[in-house]
Design an enzyme around this catalytic site. Structure first.
Site, PDB file in Angstrom:
ATOM      1  N   MET A  41     -38.872 -34.761  14.631  1.00 12.73           N
ATOM      2  CA  MET A  41     -39.777 -34.571  15.765  1.00 12.73           C
ATOM      3  C   MET A  41     -41.104 -34.020  15.264  1.00 12.73           C
ATOM      4  SD  MET A  41     -38.847 -31.136  18.073  1.00 12.73           S
ATOM      5  CE  MET A  41     -40.410 -31.023  18.967  1.00 12.73           C
ATOM      6  N   ASN A  42     -42.213 -34.419  15.924  1.00 14.04           N
ATOM      7  CA  ASN A  42     -43.449 -33.652  15.785  1.00 14.04           C
ATOM      8  C   ASN A  42     -43.854 -33.147  17.159  1.00 14.04           C
ATOM      9  OD1 ASN A  42     -43.980 -36.635  15.168  1.00 14.04           O
ATOM     10  ND2 ASN A  42     -46.081 -36.046  15.620  1.00 14.04           N
ATOM     11  N   GLU A  43     -45.122 -33.231  17.561  1.00 15.89           N
ATOM     12  CA  GLU A  43     -45.505 -32.406  18.711  1.00 15.89           C
ATOM     13  C   GLU A  43     -44.878 -32.832  20.044  1.00 15.89           C
ATOM     14  OE1 GLU A  43     -47.969 -34.114  17.059  1.00 15.89           O
ATOM     15  OE2 GLU A  43     -49.059 -35.331  18.507  1.00 15.89           O
ATOM     16  N   ASP A 176     -54.043 -39.604  22.014  1.00 15.84           N
ATOM     17  CA  ASP A 176     -53.426 -38.440  22.650  1.00 15.84           C
ATOM     18  C   ASP A 176     -53.984 -38.162  24.052  1.00 15.84           C
ATOM     19  OD1 ASP A 176     -52.295 -38.318  20.126  1.00 15.84           O
ATOM     20  OD2 ASP A 176     -53.496 -36.613  19.460  1.00 15.84           O
ATOM     21  N   ASN A 308     -43.806 -26.792  12.404  1.00 17.04           N
ATOM     22  CA  ASN A 308     -43.594 -27.500  11.132  1.00 17.04           C
ATOM     23  C   ASN A 308     -44.904 -28.128  10.742  1.00 17.04           C
ATOM     24  OD1 ASN A 308     -42.831 -28.861   8.847  1.00 17.04           O
ATOM     25  ND2 ASN A 308     -41.992 -30.624   9.947  1.00 17.04           N
TER      26      ASN A 308
END
Ligand SMILES: *[C@@H]1O[C@H](CO)[C@@H](O)[C@H](O)[C@H]1NC(C)=O
Ligand SMILES: *[C@@H]1O[C@H](CO)[C@@H](O)[C@H](O)[C@H]1NC(C)=O
Ligand SMILES: *[C@@H]1O[C@H](CO)[C@@H](O)[C@H](O)[C@H]1NC(C)=O
Ligand SMILES: *[C@@H]1O[C@H](CO)[C@@H](O)[C@H](O)[C@H]1NC(C)=O
Ligand SMILES: *[C@@H]1O[C@H](CO)[C@@H](O)[C@H](O)[C@H]1NC(C)=O
Ligand SMILES: *[C@@H]1O[C@H](CO)[C@@H](O)[C@H](O)[C@H]1NC(C)=O
Length: 503
Positions: A41-43, A176, A308
């Site tokens: 996972m990221n944001e 985004d 992270n």
């Protein structure tokens, strides 16, 4: 170590693994923070509350624990603490990945994608075609309260050619979308980040499907904003929040917040003060977004970010990337400055169980508190006065030669997190060192420090939440001790509370 009969098998296995290497049997899985069941996972994306359910979407690669095949993973919770893992919400389709964006309630069915009796929830995201690296803006919708999502057949809603006049990178850096309905102008507003150009662009729409460019916010239009803060990503707007890839106090990416005024088309930023610009002074709080559609009766603006900033380097195997603990965000003037304050959400108290509570105790440099307390997932809250020139030191995840040390230095009102001896710091060059933040001057008489410790993280909230430091740590599981000490003078604790946290 205490062995309970029912867990002997697991403990024995973990001991066996401990002998062959530094791997931790539970793969450092957090006890009370969200992380994917497996893989990357990221944001966070599209954070929204629908009825009594908190939805968490997040950038995921459901096939590997490295960045790639990005889509919207999905989890839901009734309390921001216990999360149910759900199927991917917005998958990769025809080679087009689903990057970060917003979910929003179209209560008036202005999009026509629902009905007036069952208005749709909309999800705006960036479509990314890896073949030619093009980024464009896309729409999905749900008519079943956010459970299943359909892609709008007319996608993209903003194509790369439409972005081209405002984007000098050939469609590679427009992404985004943060979207909201601006009530006083009666229009939808979209904010896009242009990473390579250090700017945000603003777009408006009457139906959430057809969009017009209206303005941009450049680095040079923000008085006091350093042009070394570059690579803007993941905008949010309540105050304006975004994540630059470079220029944060600990190095690398971080999250900034700006106040200003918005008339439905143009955001005019207030001058920034570099001492109140950053939401977090640790290495691991990026891509922060806020939950939409939180009822007025609750009234909180709650944010979360990914912890992270080392890609696939952290030493976890089954999963990679975790969510910060959800925090409230408020604005407050303290002395001459306006501060963004963050605090862990109050729901935390429902999963706390008190291990020790100390009141009205003074210690000198030869005394140590908390040395009999053990735990790897903790909520530690300390309120104290300290002698002029003295330093308070709280060590967590302590064992053998390992410890993560949180210090408050009275001399310079500085809060810090020292990861030098925190455990495995070999996985990335940025995984070591000391991160520090200033407490607001008026919050230094009676000092408040609130620390959340989990299997592989610390989040430290100083003062009223104006000084926050979030870092990943990778200690041995057996490093579960604490100590609370003072150097160079005495400290008087109004209260010290240590609770173990478990779901
Ligand atoms: C790690 O330690 C905690 C408490 O010290 C214990 O509850 C947990 O079971 C341990 N996990 C493993 C995998 O040994
Ligand atoms: C809502 O969407 C439906 C389906 O497209 C459409 O028929 C209806 O006119 C819309 N209602 C409003 C109030 O916009
Ligand atoms: C990139 O590929 C997508 C999907 O095939 C296409 O729609 C788009 O026009 C391409 N962009 C460029 C700049 O070639
Ligand atoms: C701690 O000190 C404060 C202020 O002197 C007092 O009001 C409070 O009752 C004390 N608490 C305890 C548990 O002794
Ligand atoms: C600790 O130091 C203080 C003064 O710094 C002294 O009064 C006290 O006796 C010492 N206590 C112990 C246990 O050594
Ligand atoms: C604050 O003072 C301490 C000594 O108490 C020192 O170690 C630290 O480097 C100082 N921090 C800053 C940011 O000046």
């Amino acid at each position: 170590m205490i062995f309970q009969k029912s867990t002997v098998t697991i403990k024995t296995l973990s001991l066996a693994l401990a002998l062959v290497g530094p791997a931790v049997a539970d793969d450092y899985r957090p006890a009370f923070h969200f992380c994917p069941a497996e893989n990357w996972m990221n944001e966070p994306n599209g954070l929204i509350k629908i009825d009594s359910t908190w939805h968490l979407f997040y950038q995921a690669d459901p096939t590997a624990n490295v960045w790639g095949n990005e889509c919207w993973g999905h989890a839901t919770s009734s309390d921001l603490l216990h999360w149910d893992h759900l199927p991917v919400a917005i998958p990769v389709e025809n080679g087009i990945e689903s990057f970060t964006g917003t979910s929003y309630y179209d209560g008036d069915n202005t999009s026509g994608l629902g009905t007036s009796s069952n208005p749709p929830y909309l999800a705006f995201f960036t479509g990314y075609t890896s073949l030619n690296e093009t980024q464009d803006q896309r729409l999905a919708y749900s008519t079943d309260l956010g459970t299943t999502w359909f892609k709008f057949p007319g996608n993209p809603i903003i194509s790369a050619p439409q972005e081209a006049p405002h984007d000098t990178t050939g469609g590679r850096e427009s992404r985004d979308p943060k979207v909201f309905f601006h009530v006083s102008s009666g229009k939808w507003v979209m904010v896009l980040a242009h990473g390579g150009q250090d700017k945000l662009t603003f777009w408006t729409s009457l139906d959430a499907k057809s969009w017009t460019w209206v303005s941009e916010l450049l680095s040079s239009q923000i008085e006091g904003f350093s042009n070394s803060i570059s690579g803007w990503e993941v905008p949010d707007i309540w105050v304006v929040i975004f994540t630059p890839a470079q220029g944060s106090p600990p190095g690398g990416n971080g999250v900034v917040a700006l106040t200003g005024s918005f008339d439905g088309e143009t955001f005019v930023a207030d001058p920034v003060d570099s001492s109140t610009l950053w939401l977090d002074y640790g290495r691991d709080f990026d891509g922060a977004l806020s939950w939409e559609n939180v009822p007025a009766s609750d009234g909180r603006r709650i944010i979360a970010a990914v912890m992270n900033s080392y890609g696939s380097n952290p030493p976890t195997n089954i999963w990679k990337g975790m969510l910060s603990f959800p925090r409230t965000l408020t604005l407050k003037r303290i002395g001459s400055k306006q501060y963004f304050l963050q605090q862990p959400v109050a729901e935390l108290s429902t999963i706390d169980s008190t291990l020790t509570s100390i009141q009205n105790q003074t210690i000198a440099p030869n005394q140590t508190l908390l040395s009999s307390i053990r735990g790897t997932s903790l909520d530690v809250r300390i309120v104290f006065r300290i002698d002029s020139g003295a330093t308070l030191s709280l060590a967590v995840r302590k064992g053998g030669s390992e410890q993560t040390v949180i210090r408050y230095s009275q001399l310079n009102s500085t809060l810090s997190v020292d990861r030098t001896a925190s455990g495995d710091i070999s996985y990335d060059p940025a995984a070591k060192g000391v991160h520090s933040a200033q407490l607001a001057q008026e919050n230094t008489e009676l000092v408040h420090i609130w620390v959340l410790v989990d299997t592989c993280s610390v989040e430290v909230f100083g003062g009223q939440g104006e000084a926050v430091i979030s870092d990943l740590i990778f200690p041995s599981n057996s490093s579960d001790g604490l100590s609370l000490e003072v150097f160079g003078g005495t400290a008087t604790f109004q209260s010290v509370t240590v609770s173990s946290v478990s779901l």
